[in-house]
Design an enzyme around this catalytic site. Structure first.
Site, PDB file in Angstrom:
ATOM      1  N   THR A 229       0.891  -1.314  -0.046  1.00  0.00           N
ATOM      2  CA  THR A 229       0.011  -0.127  -0.045  1.00  0.00           C
ATOM      3  C   THR A 229       0.887   1.258   0.031  1.00  0.00           C
ATOM      4  O   THR A 229       0.764   2.112  -0.623  1.00  0.00           O
ATOM      5  CB  THR A 229      -1.006   0.134   1.284  1.00  0.00           C
ATOM      6  OG1 THR A 229      -1.825  -1.280   1.361  1.00  0.00           O
ATOM      7  CG2 THR A 229      -1.681   1.011   1.134  1.00  0.00           C
TER       8      THR A 229
ATOM      9  N   TRP B 117       2.420   1.548  -3.217  1.00  0.00           N
ATOM     10  CA  TRP B 117       1.606   2.030  -4.292  1.00  0.00           C
ATOM     11  C   TRP B 117       1.412   3.613  -4.628  1.00  0.00           C
ATOM     12  O   TRP B 117       1.486   4.225  -5.411  1.00  0.00           O
ATOM     13  CB  TRP B 117      -0.027   1.677  -4.060  1.00  0.00           C
ATOM     14  CG  TRP B 117      -0.874   2.196  -5.156  1.00  0.00           C
ATOM     15  CD1 TRP B 117      -1.216   1.411  -6.074  1.00  0.00           C
ATOM     16  CD2 TRP B 117      -1.768   3.407  -4.973  1.00  0.00           C
ATOM     17  NE1 TRP B 117      -2.494   2.129  -6.720  1.00  0.00           N
ATOM     18  CE2 TRP B 117      -2.661   3.270  -6.130  1.00  0.00           C
ATOM     19  CE3 TRP B 117      -1.869   4.263  -4.087  1.00  0.00           C
ATOM     20  CZ2 TRP B 117      -3.452   4.251  -6.243  1.00  0.00           C
ATOM     21  CZ3 TRP B 117      -2.565   5.394  -4.140  1.00  0.00           C
ATOM     22  CH2 TRP B 117      -3.449   5.226  -5.547  1.00  0.00           C
ATOM     23  N   HIS B 118       1.664   4.330  -3.180  1.00  0.00           N
ATOM     24  CA  HIS B 118       1.597   5.522  -3.169  1.00  0.00           C
ATOM     25  C   HIS B 118       2.858   6.332  -3.696  1.00  0.00           C
ATOM     26  O   HIS B 118       2.738   7.460  -4.393  1.00  0.00           O
ATOM     27  CB  HIS B 118       1.435   6.152  -1.735  1.00  0.00           C
ATOM     28  CG  HIS B 118       0.087   5.991  -1.230  1.00  0.00           C
ATOM     29  ND1 HIS B 118      -0.413   4.788  -0.613  1.00  0.00           N
ATOM     30  CD2 HIS B 118      -0.966   6.750  -1.231  1.00  0.00           C
ATOM     31  CE1 HIS B 118      -1.632   5.090  -0.382  1.00  0.00           C
ATOM     32  NE2 HIS B 118      -1.924   6.137  -0.596  1.00  0.00           N
ATOM     33  N   GLY B 119       4.052   5.679  -3.833  1.00  0.00           N
ATOM     34  CA  GLY B 119       5.175   6.252  -4.406  1.00  0.00           C
ATOM     35  C   GLY B 119       6.442   5.204  -4.455  1.00  0.00           C
ATOM     36  O   GLY B 119       6.527   4.647  -3.686  1.00  0.00           O
TER      37      GLY B 119
ATOM     38  N   PHE C  83       0.325   9.803  -8.030  1.00  0.00           N
ATOM     39  CA  PHE C  83       0.247   8.278  -7.823  1.00  0.00           C
ATOM     40  C   PHE C  83      -0.210   7.829  -9.050  1.00  0.00           C
ATOM     41  O   PHE C  83      -0.620   6.811  -9.235  1.00  0.00           O
ATOM     42  CB  PHE C  83      -0.612   8.007  -6.613  1.00  0.00           C
ATOM     43  CG  PHE C  83      -0.163   8.854  -5.502  1.00  0.00           C
ATOM     44  CD1 PHE C  83       1.211   8.932  -5.235  1.00  0.00           C
ATOM     45  CD2 PHE C  83      -1.264   9.437  -4.714  1.00  0.00           C
ATOM     46  CE1 PHE C  83       1.544   9.547  -3.930  1.00  0.00           C
ATOM     47  CE2 PHE C  83      -0.690  10.090  -3.434  1.00  0.00           C
ATOM     48  CZ  PHE C  83       0.842  10.190  -3.076  1.00  0.00           C
TER      49      PHE C  83
END
Lengths: 474, 368
Positions: free
Chosen positions: A318, A321-323, A474
């Site tokens: 998770t 996924w954001h960066g 994102f």
């Protein structure tokens, strides 16, 4: 294209709505309207990403074709092979464009190699539309949804402009029926317009203002305790209003066009535990990871060590996924560890705590997480957090921080109240009034509010220049 | 959730949304936008060229976003709506750095120490080349320095410390105490020529001359709204532009940037008062080189004034002391080209007089 732009509001949206509603629906079928939406969505995406729009079209075509093959070879080994191929196509593009430089940097750092970084811009929204297409392929393989044989309808689903670049992550199964038949009504349009304008107001009138404060705090040479708290308070509200505002706009536009997208936020800052927070924040992402990663890994119906492993994997992903950076992974892992602590140690205690204390606990945990989320490095995050508690701060407050506290006090208060259900409850009470005067007031209040907000928002769009969207990266 | 028979409230919300979107959209197509914004004193973005290259590079889209915002109908009124929202419901104390205080409008220009050092280095380089001249420098503090307390204004002490360190051989004239919050126009960034006696006296005390305000008489050009009023987009009480006329016969000549020929003209260009920037009344605004000569002066002294726009209104006050004043704006002429147009007389005075904006913008000074 940004929703919060003159181009979108006064060129793209009116043109799209006129074309959309002038397009006939033979026997109630919206197939022609889907084509209008597809063309509009392509223009919307190409406006910001003219070159990458071709990449997206290619990806959509490949995943649609692979979907047909998954369905055709259902219950045979080939079906699984085509699913894997779908994952390779979707995740491969994401990995290439988003994570290549992260891996190259780390390989260089570990091995001493000198591999050149790729000069790639991140295609806007790639993380969102990749997850949407993956949900289709996986659900199709699992037999949870039907195959979409019409490539235009499939492309319309993936590229649907309201949710294309910053979510919510809409699953194909949730809109499959609406691609064939959906309701258009004045009530639905009106509710959508109201939701859209409220989202736009959250973005333009609160998030952008507090975003300015965030930038001021970061750029200031004054390293005071007050500035550290101002920064974290402003960022906490800025990111919420930015992202939830975008989700409101997406959901509102969905209603206007006859779609019902899932809710993405449910007042996360009133959560009484971090577990509760993640049921309320970016719901479409956390539920995606739950359904497509956590449960396939075994969920909680496994041994304790395996459960801990599952949680840590899901939350590291998770974060990732954001960066494409270690601080995002650390951010995710941080939440994974806290969720485990709540599960095994403090969960019961939190239930017994007075609500006010639970809120303070959640907000502290969340604010600390945002420091990591927004910082370019661990040391920068550490310094920002240390200053909040006086370590490394030059003073308690200075001329600049006191000035900006005074200047941004009202937006901060509006933001703090606006992220609770209080404004909604007040509005509902007003609308539910049974007296004659109350009914008249409630009839006038909503359209009047929408009119005032639209004009003020337009004024900010025409005259403003600070207008970033955090989740676009994102 | 969605009623079959929508309530009046629902119908009105629908109507309001459609009418506002539709009306603004239609008016934007029908009304031709102006090319220039008088209030913002800038040329508005034009429709970009639509070509294959501009579309694939997304430069068309970027240009269109600017055009769409700049050409929006009722732009000035909407800018006022934004300003009113920022200052009243949101109770913010500035809009994009612009504040409105008891002494009028201003803009925060905090000192950029790195830039100040670079500017000082350029001044030092120029000063070192002025062989045999008495060289002085002075910084005009930004008006926000004198505004109400607690504005994060220009740090005069820090600026002075940097300049003292970087320019040890040059004599500083500290103007801080010679100015106050009434020395500047309420609506503009510039100082008011009719309130510069203290500045002229301070310069005189350091540069060895006496300033006599009695030798000037004043004229009024009229009321005007300065640059901050336009940027602020809120109603602000207008300023009155008063200019001081020295006794004696003065000639002013200006170097034409294009022909590189000198042109004679008035010191006060009254036509410019009704132009885009009324402050251009003083010595025609932005000019690379100006020479003012006072044939009736008893003095033989000459002054080379390295300057920005602030000096345009100050220079006329120094004409009683100096027979010849050469105003040099290094933003518009390279220091290396000066010998082609200016002969620096040994024993004369040279003053580097810059506002805080220039101190923060070293790149604009053409000194290599």
């Amino acid at each position: 294209m940004l929703f919060s732009s003159v181009t979108f509001l006064y060129y793209f949206l009116p043109a799209t709505l006129i074309l959309y509603y002038l397009t006939p629906t033979p026997q109630g079928s919206p197939r022609y309207r889907n084509i209008v939406l597809l063309i509009a969505s392509f223009v919307f995406y190409a406006w910001g990403e003219p070159v990458y729009s071709i990449l997206m079209v290619g990806e959509v075509a490949a995943l649609w074709a692979l979907g047909l093959l998954i369905n055709r070879f259902r219950d045979r080994p080939a079906s699984k092979a085509f699913l894997v191929l779908s994952l390779v196509v979707g995740l491969g593009a994401l990995a290439f464009f988003k994570y290549s430089n992260f891996f190259i940097t780390n390989i260089n750092a570990i091995s001493g190699a000198d591999i050149s970084l790729l000069k790639l811009a991140l295609p806007i929204g790639i993380s969102f539309y990749t997850f949407q297409t993956l949900s289709y392929s996986i659900d199709l393989y699992w037999g949870k949804t039907e195959v979409q044989r019409n490539p235009l309808d499939f492309a319309c689903y993936v590229m649907l402009f309201p949710q294309l670049i910053a979510g919510p992550i809409v699953r194909y199964a949730d809109v499959a029926a609406e691609l064939k038949d959906r309701e258009h009504s004045l009530s639905r349009f009106s509710a959508g317009a109201r939701r859209f304008v409220i989202g736009l107001a959250k973005k333009i009138l609160i998030s952008n203002l507090l975003g300015e404060l965030v930038e001021i705090c970061k750029a200031s040479p004054e390293h005071s305790v007050l500035f550290a708290w101002l920064y974290i308070a402003a960022y906490t509200l800025h990111i919420y209003f930015d992202f939830s505002g975008y989700s409101d706009m997406a959901i509102g536009l969905g209603h206007i066009l006859g779609f019902k997208f899932m809710e993405n936020f449910n007042y996360p800052y009133i959560a009484t535990s971090v577990t509760d927070f993640w049921r309320r924040w970016h719901i479409s992402l956390s539920s995606w990871f739950r359904d497509y990663v956590y449960i396939p890994l075994g969920g909680n119906r496994v041994s304790k060590p395996r459960f801990i492993f599952n949680i840590l994997v899901v939350w590291t992903l998770t974060g990732f996924w954001h960066g494409a950076d270690w601080n995002f992974m650390a951010w995710g892992l941080y939440f994974g560890i806290i969720l485990l602590i709540e599960k095994f140690l403090t969960g019961k205690l939190l239930e017994k705590l007075p609500k006010a204390l639970s809120h303070v606990y959640v907000m502290l945990i969340v604010c600390v997480s945002w420091a990591f989320f927004d910082s370019p490095s661990f040391s920068a995050a550490g310094a920002a957090l240390s200053r909040m508690f006086g370590f490394g701060a030059e003073s308690l407050a200075g001329t600049e921080s006191l000035y900006y506290l005074r200047s941004y006090l009202v937006p901060l208060i509006i933001g703090a109240i606006g992220c609770t259900p209080l404004p909604k409850r007040i509005a509902e009470k007003l609308l539910a009034s049974e007296t004659r005067l109350g009914k008249a007031a409630s009839t006038a209040l909503e359209p009047l509010t929408i009119a005032v907000l639209l004009i003020v928002i337009t004024a900010f769009l025409v005259d403003g220049s600070f207008n970033p969207f955090i989740y676009f990266r994102f | 959730m969605f009623d079959e028979k929508p309530a009046l409230r629902v119908k009105l919300t629908f109507a309001v949304f459609v009418i506002i979107l539709g009306a603004f959209t239609a008016l934007n197509r029908v009304i031709t936008p102006p090319e220039v914004s008088q209030s913002e004193r800038r040329t508005l973005a034009a429709m970009p060229a639509f070509t294959w290259k501009s579309v694939t590079s997304a430069s068309f889209m970027d240009g269109f976003e600017d055009f769409a915002a700049d050409s929006f109908v009722f732009r000035d009124a909407l800018r006022s709506v934004r300003a009113a929202t920022v200052f009243y419901p949101f109770m913010q104390t500035d809009k994009d750095g612009l504040y409105l205080g008891a002494f009028g409008a201003g803009k925060f220009t905090p000192l950029d120490e790195t830039s100040a050092r670079q500017t000082a280095a350029k001044i030092r380089k120029a000063a070192e080349a002025l062989d045999g001249l008495n060289v002085y420098y002075s910084v005009i503090p930004d008006k926000s320095v004198y505004a109400e307390r607690n504005y994060p204004s220009f740090d005069v002490d820090a600026a002075n410390a940097i300049l003292a360190e970087e320019l040890p051989e040059v004599t500083r004239v500290d103007l801080y105490d010679s100015l106050d919050n009434g020395s500047f126009y309420r609506t503009d960034l510039h100082w008011d020529q009719s309130r510069l006696s203290g500045v002229a006296e301070k310069l005189g005390s350091k540069m060895d001359f006496e300033y006599d305000a009695q030798t000037f008489y004043s004229e009024t050009a009229g009321e005007f709204q300065g640059v901050y009023a336009g940027q602020l987009a809120l109603p602000v009480k207008s300023d009155v532009l008063t200019y001081l006329i020295p006794s004696g016969t003065l000639t002013a000549r200006y170097l034409n940037e294009k022909t590189l020929e000198w042109e004679y003209g008035e010191m006060y260009d009254l036509d410019a008062f009704s132009g885009r920037d009324p402050y251009d009344l003083f010595l025609r605004g932005a000019q690379p080189l100006i020479v003012i000569e006072n044939a009736n002066s008893n003095s033989e002294r000459e002054l080379y004034l390295f300057r920005d726009s602030f000096a345009s209104s100050l220079a006329p006050l120094l004409t009683a002391t100096y027979r010849k004043i050469t105003l040099i704006d290094l933003r518009y002429i390279n220091f290396a080209y000066l010998p082609e147009f200016v002969t620096f007389e040994r024993g004369s005075d040279a003053l580097f007089l810059y506002s805080s904006q220039i101190l923060n913008s070293p790149a604009v000074l053409q000194v290599q």
